[in-house]
Design a protein around this motif. Sequence first.
Motif, mmCIF file in Angstrom:
data_model
loop_
_atom_site.group_PDB
_atom_site.id
_atom_site.type_symbol
_atom_site.label_atom_id
_atom_site.label_comp_id
_atom_site.label_asym_id
_atom_site.label_seq_id
_atom_site.Cartn_x
_atom_site.Cartn_y
_atom_site.Cartn_z
ATOM 1 N N PRO A 25 0.825 -1.207 0.000
ATOM 2 C CA PRO A 25 0.000 0.000 0.000
ATOM 3 C C PRO A 25 0.858 1.256 0.000
ATOM 4 O O PRO A 25 1.980 1.237 0.464
ATOM 5 C CB PRO A 25 -0.772 -0.107 1.324
ATOM 6 C CG PRO A 25 0.170 -0.829 2.220
ATOM 7 C CD PRO A 25 0.905 -1.811 1.334
ATOM 8 N N TYR A 28 -0.979 8.011 1.932
ATOM 9 C CA TYR A 28 -1.012 9.352 1.348
ATOM 10 C C TYR A 28 -1.119 10.473 2.386
ATOM 11 O O TYR A 28 -0.470 11.493 2.277
ATOM 12 C CB TYR A 28 -2.189 9.467 0.367
ATOM 13 C CG TYR A 28 -2.038 8.574 -0.820
ATOM 14 C CD1 TYR A 28 -2.682 7.352 -0.877
ATOM 15 C CD2 TYR A 28 -1.230 8.961 -1.882
ATOM 16 C CE1 TYR A 28 -2.531 6.520 -1.975
ATOM 17 C CE2 TYR A 28 -1.083 8.139 -2.980
ATOM 18 C CZ TYR A 28 -1.728 6.925 -3.029
ATOM 19 O OH TYR A 28 -1.580 6.119 -4.113
ATOM 20 N N LEU A 104 -6.995 1.276 3.072
ATOM 21 C CA LEU A 104 -5.813 0.418 3.083
ATOM 22 C C LEU A 104 -5.924 -0.671 4.139
ATOM 23 O O LEU A 104 -5.445 -1.792 3.935
ATOM 24 C CB LEU A 104 -4.569 1.273 3.291
ATOM 25 C CG LEU A 104 -4.379 2.334 2.204
ATOM 26 C CD1 LEU A 104 -3.194 3.224 2.512
ATOM 27 C CD2 LEU A 104 -4.203 1.683 0.844
ATOM 28 N N SER A 107 -8.240 -3.160 2.497
ATOM 29 C CA SER A 107 -7.567 -3.978 1.486
ATOM 30 C C SER A 107 -6.661 -5.015 2.141
ATOM 31 O O SER A 107 -6.533 -6.142 1.639
ATOM 32 C CB SER A 107 -6.755 -3.097 0.537
ATOM 33 O OG SER A 107 -5.699 -2.449 1.214
ATOM 34 N N LYS A 133 -14.279 4.632 -1.168
ATOM 35 C CA LYS A 133 -13.247 5.348 -1.921
ATOM 36 C C LYS A 133 -12.881 4.520 -3.141
ATOM 37 O O LYS A 133 -12.045 3.619 -3.063
ATOM 38 C CB LYS A 133 -12.016 5.602 -1.048
ATOM 39 C CG LYS A 133 -12.308 6.508 0.137
ATOM 40 C CD LYS A 133 -11.038 6.912 0.875
ATOM 41 C CE LYS A 133 -11.345 7.855 2.033
ATOM 42 N NZ LYS A 133 -10.124 8.284 2.742
ATOM 43 N N ASN A 135 -11.279 5.267 -5.765
ATOM 44 C CA ASN A 135 -10.111 5.671 -6.535
ATOM 45 C C ASN A 135 -8.816 5.070 -5.992
ATOM 46 O O ASN A 135 -7.727 5.547 -6.309
ATOM 47 C CB ASN A 135 -9.990 7.202 -6.567
ATOM 48 C CG ASN A 135 -9.804 7.787 -5.180
ATOM 49 O OD1 ASN A 135 -10.186 7.172 -4.187
ATOM 50 N ND2 ASN A 135 -9.228 8.976 -5.110
ATOM 51 N N TYR A 136 -8.929 4.039 -5.164
ATOM 52 C CA TYR A 136 -7.744 3.381 -4.622
ATOM 53 C C TYR A 136 -7.450 2.140 -5.461
ATOM 54 O O TYR A 136 -8.228 1.181 -5.468
ATOM 55 C CB TYR A 136 -7.934 3.005 -3.153
ATOM 56 C CG TYR A 136 -7.580 4.122 -2.202
ATOM 57 C CD1 TYR A 136 -6.424 4.070 -1.436
ATOM 58 C CD2 TYR A 136 -8.392 5.246 -2.092
ATOM 59 C CE1 TYR A 136 -6.088 5.102 -0.575
ATOM 60 C CE2 TYR A 136 -8.071 6.282 -1.237
ATOM 61 C CZ TYR A 136 -6.916 6.211 -0.483
ATOM 62 O OH TYR A 136 -6.585 7.232 0.363
ATOM 63 N N SER A 137 -6.318 2.145 -6.133
ATOM 64 C CA SER A 137 -5.985 1.058 -7.058
ATOM 65 C C SER A 137 -5.871 -0.284 -6.348
ATOM 66 O O SER A 137 -6.218 -1.319 -6.914
ATOM 67 C CB SER A 137 -4.663 1.376 -7.774
ATOM 68 O OG SER A 137 -3.608 1.504 -6.846
ATOM 69 N N ASP A 167 -3.270 3.622 -11.248
ATOM 70 C CA ASP A 167 -1.878 3.724 -10.793
ATOM 71 C C ASP A 167 -0.983 3.026 -11.815
ATOM 72 O O ASP A 167 -0.848 1.806 -11.817
ATOM 73 C CB ASP A 167 -1.721 3.077 -9.417
ATOM 74 C CG ASP A 167 -0.296 3.167 -8.885
ATOM 75 O OD1 ASP A 167 0.561 3.759 -9.575
ATOM 76 O OD2 ASP A 167 -0.038 2.637 -7.790
#
Length: 328
Positions: A25, A28, A104, A107, A133, A135-137, A167
């Motif tokens: 991960p 950010y 994260l 995930s 969210k 937009n988290y690859s 990403d």
Amino acid sequence: NFYIKSIFVFTLIMSLFSCKTTTEPVVYNKDTDVIALETQIIYQLIKDGQFQQAHLQIEKNLKLFPEDPDILLYLAWLYLKEEKYQESEELFSQLLLKNRRNPLALSGLARINRIKGNKEKALEYINTGIGMKANYSILWFEKAMLEYEMKEYKSAIIHFNKAYNLDRSLTDAYFFKYLCYLQMNYPIDEVKHHWDRILEKGKTPAWYYLYHSHILYEKGFQQNSRQLLETGLKKYPEDCYLLNFQVYLLVQSYEEDQNQEDLNLALEKMTLCLKEVTHPAILDTYFSVLYHLKEFEQLNLALEQYINQFPDSEILIEWLEKMKLKRE
């Protein structure tokens, strides 16, 4: 059949290998420049496989910032990489209690449950994270990995694509998309440009060669598989998992032509491999070599040594029973 069992075990170990080596991960939201710098150092250490140094770095920072969620997140991820799933799951869960919108942590919990075979639970964590969210690859990557393992390759391609588009540094997603095409029996010439593109990027860890060559072998492209494996071993001559597959292929070759040199070379490679890793599935390959060499005394001694290290291993227990029957 003994070799059918070996193929199954090898596939199992590759699955485990994948789970512990794919995408880490990226954190950010940094509160301070100091923590930002420290977490970058920790991230790189974990990525490079320097787990002991990562632990020292995390321990140092937790003394200064004992409740920092970013550092704790990396500790949870480090536990996951070390296959300490209970510790990792507990820490991810604690982080989620403090912030239920932590994608994260979600995930990480998804990956742990995927590894354990709890696919429904893994999907629940993934969908929760994506719902919060999108937009988290890494969340899309985990979704695609789950589909890949369930052989839902068309859906997996879509979601590996989604992860990669979010990403572009996520080469793992692009690589697994390519593997999906191979699994779906696309002509090699039509999809080879994906592999060429990965090579151009220069991001080809050892396990890429392992997965790739194994799938080619399963699909009947034995010569392509061996050539690719040789390329991987030139780049990573001491990688245990590549060596393990090489030994497996040597044993298969011996089965075909009864060339004793194949077994002698297999034993040499296996001995080198065991200096680095002693996983039960690796030991299974080692024992198969000894068995074909009729080195039964050495095999029994090795069994006695490793059963103490892995007392609950079904693989080793099966070998104990096999050798017991042979003695009788």
